[in-house]
Enzyme design. Structure first.
Site, PDB file in Angstrom:
ATOM      1  N   CYS A 111       0.816  -1.223   0.000  1.00 40.77           N
ATOM      2  CA  CYS A 111       0.000   0.000   0.000  1.00 40.77           C
ATOM      3  C   CYS A 111       0.849   1.272   0.000  1.00 40.77           C
ATOM      4  CB  CYS A 111      -0.944   0.007   1.193  1.00 40.77           C
ATOM      5  SG  CYS A 111      -1.949  -1.464   1.261  1.00 40.77           S
ATOM      6  N   HIS A 234      -3.429   7.230   2.064  1.00 41.44           N
ATOM      7  CA  HIS A 234      -3.869   5.906   1.606  1.00 41.44           C
ATOM      8  C   HIS A 234      -5.244   5.630   2.219  1.00 41.44           C
ATOM      9  CE1 HIS A 234      -4.281   1.727   0.962  1.00 41.44           C
ATOM     10  NE2 HIS A 234      -3.855   1.336   2.155  1.00 41.44           N
ATOM     11  N   ASN A 264     -10.406  -0.055   0.002  1.00 41.72           N
ATOM     12  CA  ASN A 264      -8.941   0.011   0.039  1.00 41.72           C
ATOM     13  C   ASN A 264      -8.401  -0.602  -1.259  1.00 41.72           C
ATOM     14  OD1 ASN A 264      -6.228  -0.499   0.468  1.00 41.72           O
ATOM     15  ND2 ASN A 264      -6.491  -1.216   2.570  1.00 41.72           N
TER      16      ASN A 264
HETATM   17  O1  UT7 Z   1      -4.027  -1.134   3.408  1.00 44.31           O
HETATM   18  C1  UT7 Z   1      -3.247  -1.771   4.354  1.00 44.31           C
HETATM   19  C2  UT7 Z   1      -3.437  -1.220   5.671  1.00 44.31           C
HETATM   20  N1  UT7 Z   1      -4.625  -1.784   6.294  1.00 44.31           N
HETATM   21  C3  UT7 Z   1      -5.201  -1.140   7.293  1.00 44.31           C
HETATM   22  O2  UT7 Z   1      -4.813  -0.064   7.621  1.00 44.31           O
HETATM   23  C4  UT7 Z   1      -6.318  -1.828   8.038  1.00 44.31           C
HETATM   24  C5  UT7 Z   1      -6.208  -1.487   9.491  1.00 44.31           C
HETATM   25  N2  UT7 Z   1      -7.239  -2.135  10.313  1.00 44.31           N
HETATM   26  C6  UT7 Z   1      -8.520  -1.735  10.302  1.00 44.31           C
HETATM   27  O3  UT7 Z   1      -8.896  -0.863   9.561  1.00 44.31           O
HETATM   28  C7  UT7 Z   1      -9.463  -2.380  11.303  1.00 44.31           C
HETATM   29  O4  UT7 Z   1      -8.726  -3.198  12.168  1.00 44.31           O
HETATM   30  C8  UT7 Z   1     -10.603  -3.220  10.624  1.00 44.31           C
HETATM   31  C9  UT7 Z   1     -11.582  -2.304   9.925  1.00 44.31           C
HETATM   32  C10 UT7 Z   1     -10.013  -4.214   9.642  1.00 44.31           C
HETATM   33  C11 UT7 Z   1     -11.376  -4.004  11.697  1.00 44.31           C
HETATM   34  O5  UT7 Z   1     -11.858  -3.103  12.711  1.00 44.31           O
HETATM   35  P1  UT7 Z   1     -11.632  -3.448  14.244  1.00 44.31           P
HETATM   36  O6  UT7 Z   1     -12.223  -2.358  15.041  1.00 44.31           O
HETATM   37  O7  UT7 Z   1     -10.178  -3.702  14.433  1.00 44.31           O
HETATM   38  O8  UT7 Z   1     -12.502  -4.730  14.414  1.00 44.31           O
HETATM   39  P2  UT7 Z   1     -12.084  -6.173  14.946  1.00 44.31           P
HETATM   40  O9  UT7 Z   1     -11.265  -6.902  13.919  1.00 44.31           O
HETATM   41  O10 UT7 Z   1     -11.516  -6.058  16.323  1.00 44.31           O
HETATM   42  O11 UT7 Z   1     -13.469  -6.896  15.051  1.00 44.31           O
HETATM   43  C12 UT7 Z   1     -14.478  -6.450  15.994  1.00 44.31           C
HETATM   44  C13 UT7 Z   1     -15.648  -7.398  15.891  1.00 44.31           C
HETATM   45  C14 UT7 Z   1     -15.256  -8.864  16.040  1.00 44.31           C
HETATM   46  O12 UT7 Z   1     -16.315  -9.508  16.708  1.00 44.31           O
HETATM   47  P3  UT7 Z   1     -16.204  -9.852  18.289  1.00 44.31           P
HETATM   48  O13 UT7 Z   1     -14.992 -10.713  18.420  1.00 44.31           O
HETATM   49  O14 UT7 Z   1     -16.050  -8.520  18.970  1.00 44.31           O
HETATM   50  O15 UT7 Z   1     -17.501 -10.535  18.566  1.00 44.31           O
HETATM   51  C15 UT7 Z   1     -15.190  -9.359  14.630  1.00 44.31           C
HETATM   52  O16 UT7 Z   1     -15.431 -10.743  14.523  1.00 44.31           O
HETATM   53  O17 UT7 Z   1     -16.247  -7.281  14.600  1.00 44.31           O
HETATM   54  C16 UT7 Z   1     -16.312  -8.579  13.976  1.00 44.31           C
HETATM   55  N3  UT7 Z   1     -16.131  -8.401  12.549  1.00 44.31           N
HETATM   56  C17 UT7 Z   1     -17.148  -8.137  11.704  1.00 44.31           C
HETATM   57  N4  UT7 Z   1     -18.470  -8.010  11.916  1.00 44.31           N
HETATM   58  C18 UT7 Z   1     -19.244  -7.742  10.849  1.00 44.31           C
HETATM   59  C19 UT7 Z   1     -14.971  -8.415  11.834  1.00 44.31           C
HETATM   60  N5  UT7 Z   1     -15.226  -8.188  10.542  1.00 44.31           N
HETATM   61  C20 UT7 Z   1     -16.573  -8.020  10.442  1.00 44.31           C
HETATM   62  C21 UT7 Z   1     -17.442  -7.729   9.358  1.00 44.31           C
HETATM   63  N6  UT7 Z   1     -18.750  -7.590   9.596  1.00 44.31           N
HETATM   64  N7  UT7 Z   1     -16.991  -7.563   8.093  1.00 44.31           N
END
Ligand code: UT7
Length: 307
Positions: A111, A234, A264
Protein backbone atom coordinates in the site's frame (compact mmCIF):
# COMPACT_ATOMS: atom_id res chain seq x y z
CA UNK A 1 9.83 16.76 -10.24
CA UNK A 2 6.31 17.86 -11.00
CA UNK A 3 3.05 15.97 -11.57
CA UNK A 4 1.48 17.18 -14.83
CA UNK A 5 -1.30 14.67 -15.50
CA UNK A 6 -3.68 12.55 -13.44
CA UNK A 7 -6.04 9.72 -14.36
CA UNK A 8 -7.84 6.77 -12.84
CA UNK A 9 -9.94 3.73 -13.68
CA UNK A 10 -11.68 0.93 -11.78
CA UNK A 11 -13.15 -2.55 -12.06
CA UNK A 12 -16.49 -2.75 -13.88
CA UNK A 13 -18.66 -4.30 -11.18
CA UNK A 14 -19.91 -2.14 -8.34
CA UNK A 15 -20.38 -4.14 -5.15
CA UNK A 16 -22.23 -2.51 -2.25
CA UNK A 17 -22.05 -3.43 1.41
CA UNK A 18 -25.58 -4.80 1.02
CA UNK A 19 -24.40 -7.11 -1.79
CA UNK A 20 -21.70 -8.48 0.54
CA UNK A 21 -24.13 -8.86 3.43
CA UNK A 22 -26.15 -11.22 1.19
CA UNK A 23 -23.22 -13.62 0.82
CA UNK A 24 -21.35 -13.37 4.14
CA UNK A 25 -21.94 -12.64 7.81
CA UNK A 26 -21.60 -8.84 7.75
CA UNK A 27 -23.76 -5.72 7.67
CA UNK A 28 -23.73 -2.38 5.89
CA UNK A 29 -23.79 -0.72 9.32
CA UNK A 30 -20.63 -2.53 10.56
CA UNK A 31 -18.62 -1.81 7.42
CA UNK A 32 -19.61 1.89 7.29
CA UNK A 33 -19.02 2.46 11.00
CA UNK A 34 -15.68 0.62 11.15
CA UNK A 35 -14.19 1.75 7.81
CA UNK A 36 -16.27 4.41 6.01
CA UNK A 37 -16.69 2.10 2.99
CA UNK A 38 -20.10 1.99 1.25
CA UNK A 39 -19.23 0.23 -1.99
CA UNK A 40 -16.22 -0.86 -4.05
CA UNK A 41 -15.46 -1.95 -7.61
CA UNK A 42 -14.43 -5.49 -8.52
CA UNK A 43 -12.87 -6.38 -11.85
CA UNK A 44 -14.85 -8.91 -13.87
CA UNK A 45 -12.90 -10.12 -16.91
CA UNK A 46 -10.65 -7.03 -17.00
CA UNK A 47 -7.05 -7.53 -15.88
CA UNK A 48 -4.74 -5.44 -13.74
CA UNK A 49 -3.07 -4.27 -16.98
CA UNK A 50 -6.46 -3.23 -18.46
CA UNK A 51 -7.10 -0.90 -15.51
CA UNK A 52 -3.48 0.35 -15.45
CA UNK A 53 -3.67 1.09 -19.18
CA UNK A 54 -6.95 3.05 -18.85
CA UNK A 55 -5.58 5.08 -15.94
CA UNK A 56 -2.34 5.82 -17.87
CA UNK A 57 -4.34 6.92 -20.97
CA UNK A 58 -6.43 9.26 -18.83
CA UNK A 59 -3.30 10.74 -17.20
CA UNK A 60 -1.62 11.26 -20.60
CA UNK A 61 -4.77 12.97 -21.89
CA UNK A 62 -4.89 15.19 -18.80
CA UNK A 63 -1.20 16.12 -19.39
CA UNK A 64 -2.08 16.80 -23.06
CA UNK A 65 0.66 14.41 -24.24
CA UNK A 66 -0.04 12.91 -27.65
CA UNK A 67 3.48 12.04 -28.79
CA UNK A 68 4.57 8.88 -26.95
CA UNK A 69 8.22 9.66 -27.83
CA UNK A 70 8.08 12.09 -24.89
CA UNK A 71 7.74 9.25 -22.36
CA UNK A 72 11.01 7.74 -21.07
CA UNK A 73 9.74 5.33 -18.46
CA UNK A 74 6.76 3.59 -16.88
CA UNK A 75 6.61 2.28 -13.32
CA UNK A 76 3.62 0.22 -12.19
CA UNK A 77 3.22 -0.19 -8.43
CA UNK A 78 1.27 -3.35 -7.61
CA UNK A 79 1.22 -6.49 -5.48
CA UNK A 80 -1.40 -8.15 -7.71
CA UNK A 81 0.24 -8.39 -11.16
CA UNK A 82 -1.49 -10.52 -13.81
CA UNK A 83 1.66 -12.61 -14.33
CA UNK A 84 5.10 -13.11 -12.78
CA UNK A 85 6.53 -11.91 -16.08
CA UNK A 86 6.18 -9.89 -18.29
CA UNK A 87 5.39 -7.13 -15.83
CA UNK A 88 2.20 -5.05 -15.89
CA UNK A 89 4.43 -2.10 -16.85
CA UNK A 90 5.75 -4.04 -19.87
CA UNK A 91 2.23 -4.80 -21.03
CA UNK A 92 0.99 -1.23 -20.59
CA UNK A 93 4.10 0.14 -22.37
CA UNK A 94 3.32 -2.13 -25.33
CA UNK A 95 -0.32 -1.07 -25.51
CA UNK A 96 0.60 2.62 -25.26
CA UNK A 97 3.15 2.14 -28.07
CA UNK A 98 5.88 3.69 -25.96
CA UNK A 99 9.28 3.89 -27.64
CA UNK A 100 11.75 1.01 -27.32
CA UNK A 101 14.32 2.80 -25.19
CA UNK A 102 12.35 3.14 -21.98
CA UNK A 103 12.61 1.80 -18.47
CA UNK A 104 9.57 -0.33 -17.68
CA UNK A 105 9.26 -1.98 -14.25
CA UNK A 106 6.77 -3.13 -11.63
CA UNK A 107 7.40 -2.24 -7.99
CA UNK A 108 5.84 -4.07 -5.06
CA UNK A 109 5.71 -1.78 -2.05
CA UNK A 110 2.18 -2.93 -1.11
CA UNK A 111 0.00 0.00 0.00
CA UNK A 112 3.07 2.28 0.12
CA UNK A 113 3.93 1.29 -3.45
CA UNK A 114 2.89 4.54 -5.11
CA UNK A 115 5.15 6.60 -2.83
CA UNK A 116 8.01 4.15 -3.48
CA UNK A 117 7.32 4.43 -7.24
CA UNK A 118 7.34 8.24 -7.19
CA UNK A 119 10.60 8.16 -5.19
CA UNK A 120 12.22 5.99 -7.89
CA UNK A 121 10.79 8.20 -10.67
CA UNK A 122 12.20 11.33 -9.06
CA UNK A 123 15.66 9.76 -8.70
CA UNK A 124 15.61 8.84 -12.40
CA UNK A 125 14.39 12.28 -13.49
CA UNK A 126 17.13 13.89 -11.41
CA UNK A 127 19.77 12.17 -13.61
CA UNK A 128 18.36 14.23 -16.54
CA UNK A 129 18.56 11.11 -18.72
CA UNK A 130 14.77 10.82 -18.32
CA UNK A 131 12.30 13.64 -18.96
CA UNK A 132 8.87 12.15 -18.39
CA UNK A 133 7.85 9.03 -16.49
CA UNK A 134 4.39 7.57 -15.94
CA UNK A 135 3.82 6.18 -12.43
CA UNK A 136 0.78 3.94 -12.04
CA UNK A 137 -0.69 2.29 -8.94
CA UNK A 138 -2.88 -0.62 -10.03
CA UNK A 139 -4.46 -3.49 -8.11
CA UNK A 140 -6.81 -6.36 -8.83
CA UNK A 141 -7.22 -7.44 -5.22
CA UNK A 142 -10.52 -9.31 -5.67
CA UNK A 143 -8.52 -12.21 -7.15
CA UNK A 144 -6.52 -12.71 -3.92
CA UNK A 145 -9.36 -12.44 -1.42
CA UNK A 146 -10.20 -15.50 0.67
CA UNK A 147 -13.70 -16.66 -0.23
CA UNK A 148 -16.36 -15.36 2.19
CA UNK A 149 -13.90 -14.05 4.80
CA UNK A 150 -15.57 -11.01 6.34
CA UNK A 151 -12.30 -9.91 7.99
CA UNK A 152 -10.78 -8.98 4.64
CA UNK A 153 -13.33 -9.22 1.81
CA UNK A 154 -15.31 -6.16 2.88
CA UNK A 155 -12.24 -3.92 2.85
CA UNK A 156 -10.66 -4.09 -0.61
CA UNK A 157 -11.45 -3.09 -4.21
CA UNK A 158 -9.93 -3.10 -7.71
CA UNK A 159 -8.72 0.13 -9.34
CA UNK A 160 -5.82 1.98 -10.90
CA UNK A 161 -4.53 5.54 -10.77
CA UNK A 162 -1.73 7.16 -12.75
CA UNK A 163 0.33 10.35 -12.82
CA UNK A 164 2.69 11.75 -15.42
CA UNK A 165 5.87 13.07 -13.78
CA UNK A 166 8.32 15.45 -15.38
CA UNK A 167 11.67 16.87 -14.33
CA UNK A 168 11.22 20.58 -13.63
CA UNK A 169 13.27 23.39 -12.15
CA UNK A 170 10.25 25.00 -10.51
CA UNK A 171 8.93 21.67 -9.18
CA UNK A 172 9.52 20.40 -5.66
CA UNK A 173 9.70 16.85 -4.37
CA UNK A 174 10.72 15.27 -1.10
CA UNK A 175 9.97 11.76 0.10
CA UNK A 176 10.81 9.49 2.99
CA UNK A 177 10.28 5.74 2.83
CA UNK A 178 10.63 3.01 5.39
CA UNK A 179 10.02 -0.54 6.52
CA UNK A 180 9.37 -2.19 9.87
CA UNK A 181 9.93 -5.79 8.74
CA UNK A 182 6.90 -7.88 9.75
CA UNK A 183 5.56 -10.68 7.56
CA UNK A 184 2.71 -11.62 9.90
CA UNK A 185 0.60 -8.47 10.24
CA UNK A 186 -0.49 -8.34 6.59
CA UNK A 187 0.52 -10.86 3.96
CA UNK A 188 -0.47 -12.61 0.76
CA UNK A 189 1.30 -15.78 -0.45
CA UNK A 190 2.73 -15.98 -3.96
CA UNK A 191 0.97 -19.24 -4.89
CA UNK A 192 -2.63 -19.90 -3.82
CA UNK A 193 -2.69 -16.25 -2.72
CA UNK A 194 -5.09 -15.09 -0.04
CA UNK A 195 -4.80 -11.88 1.95
CA UNK A 196 -4.31 -12.38 5.68
CA UNK A 197 -4.44 -9.42 8.03
CA UNK A 198 -4.15 -8.78 11.77
CA UNK A 199 -6.39 -5.73 11.47
CA UNK A 200 -5.81 -4.21 14.90
CA UNK A 201 -2.03 -4.47 14.67
CA UNK A 202 -2.00 -2.71 11.29
CA UNK A 203 -4.48 -0.13 12.63
CA UNK A 204 -2.24 0.68 15.61
CA UNK A 205 0.81 0.95 13.31
CA UNK A 206 -1.07 3.33 10.99
CA UNK A 207 -2.58 5.70 13.57
CA UNK A 208 0.82 6.20 15.19
CA UNK A 209 2.97 6.23 12.06
CA UNK A 210 0.92 8.55 9.83
CA UNK A 211 1.08 11.67 12.07
CA UNK A 212 4.77 10.97 12.81
CA UNK A 213 5.52 10.82 9.07
CA UNK A 214 3.63 14.03 8.34
CA UNK A 215 5.42 15.91 11.15
CA UNK A 216 8.78 14.51 10.01
CA UNK A 217 8.46 15.50 6.36
CA UNK A 218 7.11 18.97 7.24
CA UNK A 219 10.09 19.53 9.51
CA UNK A 220 12.58 18.34 6.90
CA UNK A 221 11.01 20.35 4.07
CA UNK A 222 10.58 23.39 6.36
CA UNK A 223 7.00 23.83 5.17
CA UNK A 224 4.37 24.75 7.69
CA UNK A 225 1.25 22.56 7.55
CA UNK A 226 -0.72 25.62 6.45
CA UNK A 227 1.43 25.85 3.28
CA UNK A 228 0.30 22.41 2.13
CA UNK A 229 -2.79 22.61 -0.08
CA UNK A 230 -3.90 18.97 0.25
CA UNK A 231 -3.18 16.01 2.50
CA UNK A 232 -3.83 12.78 0.60
CA UNK A 233 -3.77 9.56 2.60
CA UNK A 234 -3.87 5.91 1.61
CA UNK A 235 -7.57 5.06 1.82
CA UNK A 236 -7.41 2.08 4.19
CA UNK A 237 -9.88 3.27 6.81
CA UNK A 238 -11.70 6.58 7.28
CA UNK A 239 -11.06 6.35 11.02
CA UNK A 240 -7.27 6.23 10.49
CA UNK A 241 -7.46 9.39 8.34
CA UNK A 242 -9.72 11.26 10.79
CA UNK A 243 -7.58 10.31 13.77
CA UNK A 244 -4.39 11.43 11.96
CA UNK A 245 -5.87 14.78 10.91
CA UNK A 246 -7.12 15.34 14.46
CA UNK A 247 -3.71 14.54 16.00
CA UNK A 248 -2.06 16.91 13.52
CA UNK A 249 -4.63 19.67 14.15
CA UNK A 250 -5.41 19.94 10.44
CA UNK A 251 -9.06 20.47 9.38
CA UNK A 252 -10.71 17.60 7.47
CA UNK A 253 -11.44 20.06 4.61
CA UNK A 254 -7.77 19.75 3.65
CA UNK A 255 -8.06 16.07 2.84
CA UNK A 256 -10.11 14.21 0.24
CA UNK A 257 -11.84 10.91 0.90
CA UNK A 258 -13.12 8.48 -1.69
CA UNK A 259 -12.84 5.32 0.40
CA UNK A 260 -16.64 5.30 0.51
CA UNK A 261 -16.78 4.49 -3.22
CA UNK A 262 -13.57 2.49 -3.69
CA UNK A 263 -12.63 0.71 -0.47
CA UNK A 264 -8.94 0.01 0.04
CA UNK A 265 -7.20 -0.30 -3.34
CA UNK A 266 -3.66 -0.62 -1.92
CA UNK A 267 -1.02 0.94 -4.22
CA UNK A 268 -3.77 2.43 -6.39
CA UNK A 269 -5.50 4.37 -3.64
CA UNK A 270 -3.40 7.56 -3.58
CA UNK A 271 -3.34 8.10 -7.39
CA UNK A 272 -7.04 7.16 -7.55
CA UNK A 273 -7.74 9.99 -5.07
CA UNK A 274 -5.54 12.37 -7.10
CA UNK A 275 -7.43 11.40 -10.27
CA UNK A 276 -10.80 12.10 -8.62
CA UNK A 277 -9.54 15.42 -7.24
CA UNK A 278 -8.32 16.45 -10.68
CA UNK A 279 -11.72 15.61 -12.24
CA UNK A 280 -13.36 17.85 -9.62
CA UNK A 281 -10.97 20.72 -10.44
CA UNK A 282 -9.32 20.56 -7.00
CA UNK A 283 -5.72 20.13 -8.20
CA UNK A 284 -4.11 23.14 -9.85
CA UNK A 285 -0.61 24.00 -10.97
CA UNK A 286 1.62 25.26 -8.16
CA UNK A 287 -0.28 23.44 -5.38
CA UNK A 288 1.64 21.37 -2.85
CA UNK A 289 0.25 17.92 -2.04
CA UNK A 290 1.44 15.80 0.87
CA UNK A 291 0.69 12.07 0.50
CA UNK A 292 1.14 9.20 2.95
CA UNK A 293 1.08 5.45 2.26
CA UNK A 294 1.33 2.54 4.72
CA UNK A 295 0.65 -1.16 4.65
CA UNK A 296 2.01 -4.68 4.25
CA UNK A 297 5.68 -5.02 4.98
CA UNK A 298 5.13 -3.08 7.17
CA UNK A 299 6.07 -0.41 4.64
CA UNK A 300 5.46 3.29 4.81
CA UNK A 301 6.16 6.34 2.68
CA UNK A 302 5.42 10.04 2.69
CA UNK A 303 6.04 12.65 -0.01
CA UNK A 304 5.41 16.30 -0.77
CA UNK A 305 5.12 17.15 -4.44
CA UNK A 306 4.43 20.48 -6.10
CA UNK A 307 2.16 20.37 -9.10
O1 UT7 B 1 -4.03 -1.13 3.41
C1 UT7 B 1 -3.25 -1.77 4.35
C2 UT7 B 1 -3.44 -1.22 5.67
N1 UT7 B 1 -4.62 -1.78 6.29
C3 UT7 B 1 -5.20 -1.14 7.29
O2 UT7 B 1 -4.81 -0.06 7.62
C4 UT7 B 1 -6.32 -1.83 8.04
C5 UT7 B 1 -6.21 -1.49 9.49
N2 UT7 B 1 -7.24 -2.14 10.31
C6 UT7 B 1 -8.52 -1.74 10.30
O3 UT7 B 1 -8.90 -0.86 9.56
C7 UT7 B 1 -9.46 -2.38 11.30
O4 UT7 B 1 -8.73 -3.20 12.17
C8 UT7 B 1 -10.60 -3.22 10.62
C9 UT7 B 1 -11.58 -2.30 9.92
C10 UT7 B 1 -10.01 -4.21 9.64
C11 UT7 B 1 -11.38 -4.00 11.70
O5 UT7 B 1 -11.86 -3.10 12.71
P1 UT7 B 1 -11.63 -3.45 14.24
O6 UT7 B 1 -12.22 -2.36 15.04
O7 UT7 B 1 -10.18 -3.70 14.43
O8 UT7 B 1 -12.50 -4.73 14.41
P2 UT7 B 1 -12.08 -6.17 14.95
O9 UT7 B 1 -11.27 -6.90 13.92
O10 UT7 B 1 -11.52 -6.06 16.32
O11 UT7 B 1 -13.47 -6.90 15.05
C12 UT7 B 1 -14.48 -6.45 15.99
C13 UT7 B 1 -15.65 -7.40 15.89
C14 UT7 B 1 -15.26 -8.86 16.04
O12 UT7 B 1 -16.31 -9.51 16.71
P3 UT7 B 1 -16.20 -9.85 18.29
O13 UT7 B 1 -14.99 -10.71 18.42
O14 UT7 B 1 -16.05 -8.52 18.97
O15 UT7 B 1 -17.50 -10.53 18.57
C15 UT7 B 1 -15.19 -9.36 14.63
O16 UT7 B 1 -15.43 -10.74 14.52
O17 UT7 B 1 -16.25 -7.28 14.60
C16 UT7 B 1 -16.31 -8.58 13.98
N3 UT7 B 1 -16.13 -8.40 12.55
C17 UT7 B 1 -17.15 -8.14 11.70
N4 UT7 B 1 -18.47 -8.01 11.92
C18 UT7 B 1 -19.24 -7.74 10.85
C19 UT7 B 1 -14.97 -8.41 11.83
N5 UT7 B 1 -15.23 -8.19 10.54
C20 UT7 B 1 -16.57 -8.02 10.44
C21 UT7 B 1 -17.44 -7.73 9.36
N6 UT7 B 1 -18.75 -7.59 9.60
N7 UT7 B 1 -16.99 -7.56 8.09
Amino acid sequence: MKFIGFGNAHGRKQVTNYDLSNIMDTTDEWIRKKTGIESRWFAEDETNADMAYSAACNALEDADIKDMEEIDGIIVCTFTPDRATPSVANEVAGRLNLKEEILSIDINGACSGFIYGCTVAEALLRTERYNKIIVVGSERISQVMPLYDRNTDVLFGDAAGAVVCTGSNDGYFISKNGLIANSEALSCERFDPQIKMQGQEVYRFAVNKVPELVRGVLKESRFDGSEIDWFVFHQANERIIKSSMEKLGIPMEKTFLNIQNFGNTSAASIPVVLGDMRKKGLLKEGMKVLSVGFGAGLTYGVMICKL
